[in-house]
Enzyme design. Sequence first.
Site, PDB file in Angstrom:
ATOM      1  N   ASP A   6       0.855  -1.185   0.000  1.00 31.11           N
ATOM      2  CA  ASP A   6       0.000   0.000   0.000  1.00 31.11           C
ATOM      3  C   ASP A   6       0.887   1.231   0.000  1.00 31.11           C
ATOM      4  O   ASP A   6       1.505   1.573   1.013  1.00 31.11           O
ATOM      5  CB  ASP A   6      -0.910  -0.003   1.228  1.00 31.11           C
ATOM      6  CG  ASP A   6      -1.690   1.299   1.367  1.00 31.11           C
ATOM      7  OD1 ASP A   6      -2.035   1.892   0.329  1.00 31.11           O
ATOM      8  OD2 ASP A   6      -1.941   1.728   2.518  1.00 31.11           O
ATOM      9  N   ASN A   9       1.035   8.738  -0.169  1.00 33.64           N
ATOM     10  CA  ASN A   9       1.875   9.904  -0.465  1.00 33.64           C
ATOM     11  C   ASN A   9       3.014  10.072   0.531  1.00 33.64           C
ATOM     12  O   ASN A   9       4.061  10.618   0.192  1.00 33.64           O
ATOM     13  CB  ASN A   9       1.010  11.166  -0.466  1.00 33.64           C
ATOM     14  CG  ASN A   9       0.069  11.207  -1.650  1.00 33.64           C
ATOM     15  OD1 ASN A   9       0.503  11.314  -2.789  1.00 33.64           O
ATOM     16  ND2 ASN A   9      -1.226  11.105  -1.380  1.00 33.64           N
ATOM     17  N   VAL A  13       3.517   0.793   2.856  1.00 34.59           N
ATOM     18  CA  VAL A  13       3.389  -0.308   3.806  1.00 34.59           C
ATOM     19  C   VAL A  13       3.437  -1.636   3.064  1.00 34.59           C
ATOM     20  O   VAL A  13       2.766  -1.817   2.042  1.00 34.59           O
ATOM     21  CB  VAL A  13       2.077  -0.200   4.610  1.00 34.59           C
ATOM     22  CG1 VAL A  13       1.976  -1.331   5.628  1.00 34.59           C
ATOM     23  CG2 VAL A  13       1.994   1.155   5.307  1.00 34.59           C
ATOM     24  N   ASP A 109      -6.604   3.712  -3.256  1.00 30.01           N
ATOM     25  CA  ASP A 109      -6.786   3.551  -1.814  1.00 30.01           C
ATOM     26  C   ASP A 109      -8.262   3.602  -1.438  1.00 30.01           C
ATOM     27  O   ASP A 109      -8.721   2.876  -0.547  1.00 30.01           O
ATOM     28  CB  ASP A 109      -5.999   4.619  -1.054  1.00 30.01           C
ATOM     29  CG  ASP A 109      -6.333   6.049  -1.495  1.00 30.01           C
ATOM     30  OD1 ASP A 109      -6.720   6.247  -2.667  1.00 30.01           O
ATOM     31  OD2 ASP A 109      -6.193   6.971  -0.673  1.00 30.01           O
ATOM     32  N   THR A 132      -2.555  11.440   4.301  1.00 32.17           N
ATOM     33  CA  THR A 132      -2.016  12.728   3.868  1.00 32.17           C
ATOM     34  C   THR A 132      -3.174  13.682   3.568  1.00 32.17           C
ATOM     35  O   THR A 132      -3.113  14.884   3.863  1.00 32.17           O
ATOM     36  CB  THR A 132      -1.135  12.543   2.625  1.00 32.17           C
ATOM     37  OG1 THR A 132      -0.097  11.607   2.932  1.00 32.17           O
ATOM     38  CG2 THR A 132      -0.519  13.846   2.198  1.00 32.17           C
ATOM     39  N   THR A 184       0.613  29.546  22.703  1.00 31.63           N
ATOM     40  CA  THR A 184       0.528  29.423  21.249  1.00 31.63           C
ATOM     41  C   THR A 184       0.414  27.964  20.805  1.00 31.63           C
ATOM     42  O   THR A 184      -0.412  27.623  19.948  1.00 31.63           O
ATOM     43  CB  THR A 184       1.763  30.057  20.589  1.00 31.63           C
ATOM     44  OG1 THR A 184       1.845  31.431  20.970  1.00 31.63           O
ATOM     45  CG2 THR A 184       1.675  29.961  19.075  1.00 31.63           C
TER      46      THR A 184
END
Length: 259
Positions: A6, A9, A13, A109, A132, A184
């Site tokens: 698999d 981006n 895997v 995918d 991603t 922040t």
Amino acid sequence: MLLCIDCGNTNTVFSVWDGTRFLATWRIATDHRRTADEYFVWLSSLMALTNIEARINAAIISSTVPRVVFNLRVLCDRYFGCRPLVVGKPDCALPVAPRVDQGTTVGPDRLVNTVAGFDRFGGDLIVVDFGTATTFDVIDLDGAYIGGVIAPGVNLSLEALHMAAAALPHVDISHPTQVIGTNTVACIQSGIYFGYIGLVEGIVRQIRSERARPMRVIATGGLAALFDAGFDLFEAVEDDLTMHGLVLIHRFNKEAHAA
């Protein structure tokens, strides 16, 4: 044995399926410059370390990065003596064809997640994949992919925020204890985390409204469990959904050719 690959981006895997279970799973950064020989040196070393004497004689590939497919094909042919199936190619059949606009190419995918999601949960399903990109795949009652939603991924959003605003630091995503940040970093983490909670809830609500059906929702991807914590967003989190789908698609094609 079946080698499932698999390629996303960000990461690629590799999993070895022995017919009943996955023996091992390994992850490597996606790089289109990596050669078949480099893949094999890396992969064979990991197999040796885990005492897996994998006699791979079949392979299937799902890749959202077209430039890596050639070297993955060469890997399978040169070192495992097999011609891999590639999801999305004409010679790789699906149990149910997608129903989308003519000429539309659906990401492999998303096709794999559709097959796996339908097998485990049936139709009228939404699969949320935290990769991603954050994608929403809508599966009809008969198991067909009928469309979905693509939103920027969590880490991609964090990176874009850091790059576009020089004064803002790069932070890791986490589950804040409260919405109101008092520094922040906490403010950014809250905005990303609760922002994506709202994104998922809003998109799922709109899909259900358009479908006028009680769609179930499952999640997959590296950050799925984090966003499921403390919220009733998903019916289940499936870590191995994509690999399960690859096994199913390979089996479907093998049985079709044998018939």
